[in-house]
Design an enzyme around this catalytic site. Structure first.
Site, PDB file in Angstrom:
ATOM      1  CE  LYS A  45      -3.151  -2.511   3.008  1.00 16.97           C
ATOM      2  NZ  LYS A  45      -3.520  -2.649   4.434  1.00 16.97           N
ATOM      3  N   GLY A  46       2.101   1.108   0.476  1.00 15.24           N
ATOM      4  CA  GLY A  46       2.943   2.262   0.768  1.00 15.24           C
ATOM      5  C   GLY A  46       3.171   3.237  -0.378  1.00 15.24           C
ATOM      6  CD  GLU A 101       8.229  -0.775  -2.350  1.00 18.22           C
ATOM      7  OE1 GLU A 101       7.462   0.076  -1.859  1.00 18.22           O
ATOM      8  OE2 GLU A 101       8.404  -1.887  -1.834  1.00 18.22           O
ATOM      9  CG  ASP A 102       6.728   2.756   0.523  1.00 15.96           C
ATOM     10  OD1 ASP A 102       7.446   1.834   0.066  1.00 15.96           O
ATOM     11  OD2 ASP A 102       5.959   2.570   1.485  1.00 15.96           O
ATOM     12  CG  ASP A 105      14.164  -0.574   6.153  1.00 13.31           C
ATOM     13  OD1 ASP A 105      15.162   0.045   6.504  1.00 13.31           O
ATOM     14  OD2 ASP A 105      13.453  -1.204   6.956  1.00 13.31           O
ATOM     15  CE  LYS A 134      14.047   3.842   7.237  1.00 15.51           C
ATOM     16  NZ  LYS A 134      13.221   3.021   8.175  1.00 15.51           N
ATOM     17  CG  PHE A 155       9.102   3.658  11.942  1.00 15.59           C
ATOM     18  CD1 PHE A 155       9.270   2.426  11.327  1.00 15.59           C
ATOM     19  CD2 PHE A 155       7.819   4.203  12.006  1.00 15.59           C
ATOM     20  CE1 PHE A 155       8.195   1.744  10.786  1.00 15.59           C
ATOM     21  CE2 PHE A 155       6.735   3.520  11.464  1.00 15.59           C
ATOM     22  CZ  PHE A 155       6.924   2.292  10.863  1.00 15.59           C
ATOM     23  CG  ASP A 162       1.678   1.444   7.641  1.00 16.75           C
ATOM     24  OD1 ASP A 162       2.609   1.143   6.872  1.00 16.75           O
ATOM     25  OD2 ASP A 162       1.198   0.653   8.471  1.00 16.75           O
ATOM     26  NE  ARG A 168      -1.255   2.155   4.691  1.00  9.28           N
ATOM     27  CZ  ARG A 168      -0.171   1.393   4.625  1.00  9.28           C
ATOM     28  NH1 ARG A 168       0.902   1.824   4.002  1.00  9.28           N
ATOM     29  NH2 ARG A 168      -0.156   0.197   5.175  1.00  9.28           N
TER      30      ARG A 168
HETATM   31  P1  IMP Z   1      12.428  -3.670   3.043  1.00  9.68           P
HETATM   32  O1  IMP Z   1      11.960  -4.979   2.487  1.00  9.68           O
HETATM   33  O2  IMP Z   1      13.074  -3.833   4.396  1.00  9.68           O
HETATM   34  O3  IMP Z   1      13.341  -2.896   2.102  1.00  9.68           O
HETATM   35  O4  IMP Z   1      11.174  -2.793   3.378  1.00  9.68           O
HETATM   36  C1  IMP Z   1      10.376  -2.340   2.438  1.00  9.68           C
HETATM   37  C2  IMP Z   1       9.006  -1.988   2.978  1.00  9.68           C
HETATM   38  O5  IMP Z   1       8.967  -1.806   4.395  1.00  9.68           O
HETATM   39  C3  IMP Z   1       8.626  -0.671   2.393  1.00  9.68           C
HETATM   40  O6  IMP Z   1       8.008  -0.825   1.146  1.00  9.68           O
HETATM   41  C4  IMP Z   1       7.706  -0.095   3.444  1.00  9.68           C
HETATM   42  O7  IMP Z   1       6.391  -0.484   3.189  1.00  9.68           O
HETATM   43  C5  IMP Z   1       8.207  -0.675   4.739  1.00  9.68           C
HETATM   44  N1  IMP Z   1       9.055   0.313   5.460  1.00  9.68           N
HETATM   45  C6  IMP Z   1      10.404   0.382   5.466  1.00  9.68           C
HETATM   46  N2  IMP Z   1      10.855   1.403   6.222  1.00  9.68           N
HETATM   47  C7  IMP Z   1       9.741   2.017   6.698  1.00  9.68           C
HETATM   48  C8  IMP Z   1       9.538   3.171   7.544  1.00  9.68           C
HETATM   49  O8  IMP Z   1      10.455   3.866   7.998  1.00  9.68           O
HETATM   50  N3  IMP Z   1       8.234   3.484   7.802  1.00  9.68           N
HETATM   51  C9  IMP Z   1       7.177   2.760   7.321  1.00  9.68           C
HETATM   52  N4  IMP Z   1       7.328   1.699   6.530  1.00  9.68           N
HETATM   53  C10 IMP Z   1       8.592   1.316   6.222  1.00  9.68           C
HETATM   54 MG    MG Z   2       6.132  -0.507   0.567  1.00 16.24          MG
END
Ligand code: IMP
Ligand code: MG
Length: 178
Positions: A45-46, A101-102, A105, A134, A155, A162, A168
């Site tokens: 959803k992000g 993507e938003d 991480d 990030k 965060f 969210d 959101r």
């Molecule tokens: P990853 O798989 O760890 O790279 O995370 C990706 C997903 O985690 C993103 O698409 C977000 O939906 C969520 N996410 C990562 N960091 C944050 C944050 O700081 N706040 C909220 N959602 C996050």
């Molecule tokens: Mg996401």
């Protein structure tokens, strides 16, 4: 866990800063793809807010797909496990594909998606665009082809991101001091 309210949020990027950054990204994409057709893949959803706003700047013939993945639980840390809630996609063979993507991480979500598309289709091109990067949290090797802002290990919420399903809808991006 303590209940968080909007008063606990500190603004990191204002609505204006976000919109300016998206315009710069849109210009870059218009320049790079020219009049080539493009498929935008919005990762719900992000990335809903980002995809919608970005798409308004794009001038090439555009199609949009929406898939839904989840990796976060309701806490602050990425679980590293990607849950493909709905990943139905049309035939992407020989298409230009841009995943939107938003935030990247740990990179697990991005890695999973890129591998999934590569495994199922022979695309003409496959690129990744994330509003936020990030980098300090990366666990798997993956870098976005396009990104708006590099961010610290905080965060973040707002503009699609969210905390426990909330925030959101905020037009800005803020952070929660943990
Ligand atoms: P990853 O798989 O760890 O790279 O995370 C990706 C997903 O985690 C993103 O698409 C977000 O939906 C969520 N996410 C990562 N960091 C944050 C944050 O700081 N706040 C909220 N959602 C996050
Ligand atoms: Mg996401």
């Amino acid at each position: 866990m303590k209940k968080i309210t909007e008063a606990d949020l500190k603004v990191l990027f204002t609505e204006e800063e976000i919109q300016n950054s998206i315009k710069v990204l849109g210009d870059k994409l218009n320049n790079d793809y020219g009049s080539e057709e493009l498929y935008l893949i919005c990762v719900l959803k992000g990335s809903i807010m980002f995809t919608v706003d970005l798409s308004k700047y794009l001038k090439m013939p555009l199609r949009m797909e929406f898939i839904r993945l989840s990796s976060y639980g309701s806490g602050f840390a990425s679980t590293g496990k990607v849950n493909a809630v709905d990943i139905s996609l049309p035939d992407l063979n020989a298409k230009n594909v841009l995943i939107v993507e938003d935030i990247i991480d740990t990179g697990h979500t991005a890695r999973f998606l890129v591998d999934f598309i590569r495994h199922n289709f022979k695309t003409k091109s496959l690129k990744f665009c994330s509003l936020l990067d990030k980098k300090v949290k990366r666990e798997v090797e993956i870098d976005p082809d396009y990104y708006g802002f590099e961010v610290d290990d905080k965060f973040l919420v707002g503009y699609g991101l969210d905390y426990d399903g909330y925030y959101r809808n905020l037009p800005y991006i803020g952070y929660i001091e943990t």
